[in-house]
Write a protein that holds these residues in place. Structure first.
Motif, PDB file in Angstrom:
ATOM      1  N   LEU A   1       0.835  -1.189   0.000  1.00  0.00           N
ATOM      2  CA  LEU A   1       0.000   0.000   0.000  1.00  0.00           C
ATOM      3  C   LEU A   1       0.881   1.254   0.000  1.00  0.00           C
ATOM      4  CD1 LEU A   1      -2.911   1.038   0.069  1.00  0.00           C
ATOM      5  CD2 LEU A   1      -2.827   0.870   2.555  1.00  0.00           C
ATOM      6  N   VAL A  60       0.019   5.537   6.678  1.00  0.00           N
ATOM      7  CA  VAL A  60       0.332   4.246   6.065  1.00  0.00           C
ATOM      8  C   VAL A  60       1.685   3.729   6.553  1.00  0.00           C
ATOM      9  CG1 VAL A  60       0.767   3.074   3.875  1.00  0.00           C
ATOM     10  CG2 VAL A  60      -1.114   4.695   4.067  1.00  0.00           C
ATOM     11  N   LEU A  63       1.217   2.006   9.782  1.00  0.00           N
ATOM     12  CA  LEU A  63       0.154   1.011   9.761  1.00  0.00           C
ATOM     13  C   LEU A  63       0.689  -0.396  10.028  1.00  0.00           C
ATOM     14  CD1 LEU A  63      -2.888   0.988   9.144  1.00  0.00           C
ATOM     15  CD2 LEU A  63      -2.314   0.530   6.776  1.00  0.00           C
ATOM     16  N   SER A  64      -0.037  -1.116  10.826  1.00  0.00           N
ATOM     17  CA  SER A  64       0.278  -2.512  11.099  1.00  0.00           C
ATOM     18  C   SER A  64      -0.543  -3.391  10.154  1.00  0.00           C
ATOM     19  CB  SER A  64      -0.084  -2.847  12.544  1.00  0.00           C
ATOM     20  OG  SER A  64      -0.123  -4.235  12.734  1.00  0.00           O
ATOM     21  N   PRO A  65       0.071  -4.424   9.577  1.00  0.00           N
ATOM     22  CA  PRO A  65      -0.689  -5.320   8.686  1.00  0.00           C
ATOM     23  C   PRO A  65      -1.886  -5.974   9.374  1.00  0.00           C
ATOM     24  CG  PRO A  65       1.663  -5.765   8.544  1.00  0.00           C
ATOM     25  CD  PRO A  65       1.473  -4.795   9.677  1.00  0.00           C
ATOM     26  N   GLN A  66      -1.838  -6.072  10.698  1.00  0.00           N
ATOM     27  CA  GLN A  66      -2.953  -6.677  11.436  1.00  0.00           C
ATOM     28  C   GLN A  66      -4.147  -5.735  11.556  1.00  0.00           C
ATOM     29  OE1 GLN A  66       0.278  -6.687  12.630  1.00  0.00           O
ATOM     30  NE2 GLN A  66       0.679  -8.805  12.040  1.00  0.00           N
ATOM     31  N   ASP A  67      -3.955  -4.468  11.263  1.00  0.00           N
ATOM     32  CA  ASP A  67      -5.032  -3.489  11.397  1.00  0.00           C
ATOM     33  C   ASP A  67      -5.852  -3.457  10.097  1.00  0.00           C
ATOM     34  OD1 ASP A  67      -6.722  -1.488  12.159  1.00  0.00           O
ATOM     35  OD2 ASP A  67      -5.155   0.006  12.501  1.00  0.00           O
ATOM     36  N   GLU A  68      -6.565  -4.543   9.857  1.00  0.00           N
ATOM     37  CA  GLU A  68      -7.313  -4.690   8.611  1.00  0.00           C
ATOM     38  C   GLU A  68      -8.372  -3.606   8.438  1.00  0.00           C
ATOM     39  OE1 GLU A  68      -8.779  -8.676   8.105  1.00  0.00           O
ATOM     40  OE2 GLU A  68      -6.873  -9.524   8.786  1.00  0.00           O
ATOM     41  N   VAL A  71      -6.642  -0.492   7.213  1.00  0.00           N
ATOM     42  CA  VAL A  71      -6.196  -0.698   5.829  1.00  0.00           C
ATOM     43  C   VAL A  71      -7.371  -0.500   4.882  1.00  0.00           C
ATOM     44  CG1 VAL A  71      -5.334  -2.407   4.168  1.00  0.00           C
ATOM     45  CG2 VAL A  71      -4.251  -2.210   6.414  1.00  0.00           C
ATOM     46  N   CYS A  75      -7.762   2.380   2.016  1.00  0.00           N
ATOM     47  CA  CYS A  75      -8.066   2.016   0.618  1.00  0.00           C
ATOM     48  C   CYS A  75      -9.281   2.783   0.121  1.00  0.00           C
ATOM     49  CB  CYS A  75      -8.274   0.517   0.493  1.00  0.00           C
ATOM     50  SG  CYS A  75      -6.748  -0.438   0.621  1.00  0.00           S
TER      51      CYS A  75
END
Length: 108
Positions: A1, A60, A63-68, A71, A75
């Motif tokens: 991202l 971004v 941002l943590s990948p776990q924070d769906e 995210v 987007c």
């Protein structure tokens, strides 16, 4: 991202610079100075697009990948920004067409 946002930012900056430095802005001013208000409004949107991307970058980057959820929100913000840019491009094209293609009479 993050890669996508940075790529979008670079591409958009190049395009906006081209428009502002010898692009449609100069053509509109030369052929139809009466369209200055519309040209100025569109030019002002350039700064808004730049600021929108600048504001997204730190968010971004942190941002943590776990924070769906976040995210997904980002987007959606990007999709909204891209839609505004598309509409802006259409308005610029219409303004340019009006500046160089409209017939003001005077012949005959």
């Amino acid at each position: 991202l993050l890669f996508i946002i940075r790529a979008l930012q670079r591409h958009l900056e190049m395009q906006l610079d081209l428009e502002e430095q010898g692009g449609y802005v100069d053509i509109v001013e030369e052929f139809k100075p009466n369209l200055a208000a519309a040209k100025d409004r569109l030019r002002g949107e350039h700064d808004h697009f730049r600021a929108s991307l600048e504001q997204l970058l730190p968010t971004v980057e942190e941002l943590s990948p776990q924070d769906e959820q976040r995210v997904e929100e980002i987007c959606q913000e990007l999709f909204s920004l891209l839609a505004r840019i598309d509409q802006h491009e259409l308005q610029e094209a219409e303004l340019l067409q009006e500046a160089i293609a409209s017939d003001e009479g005077g012949e005959g």
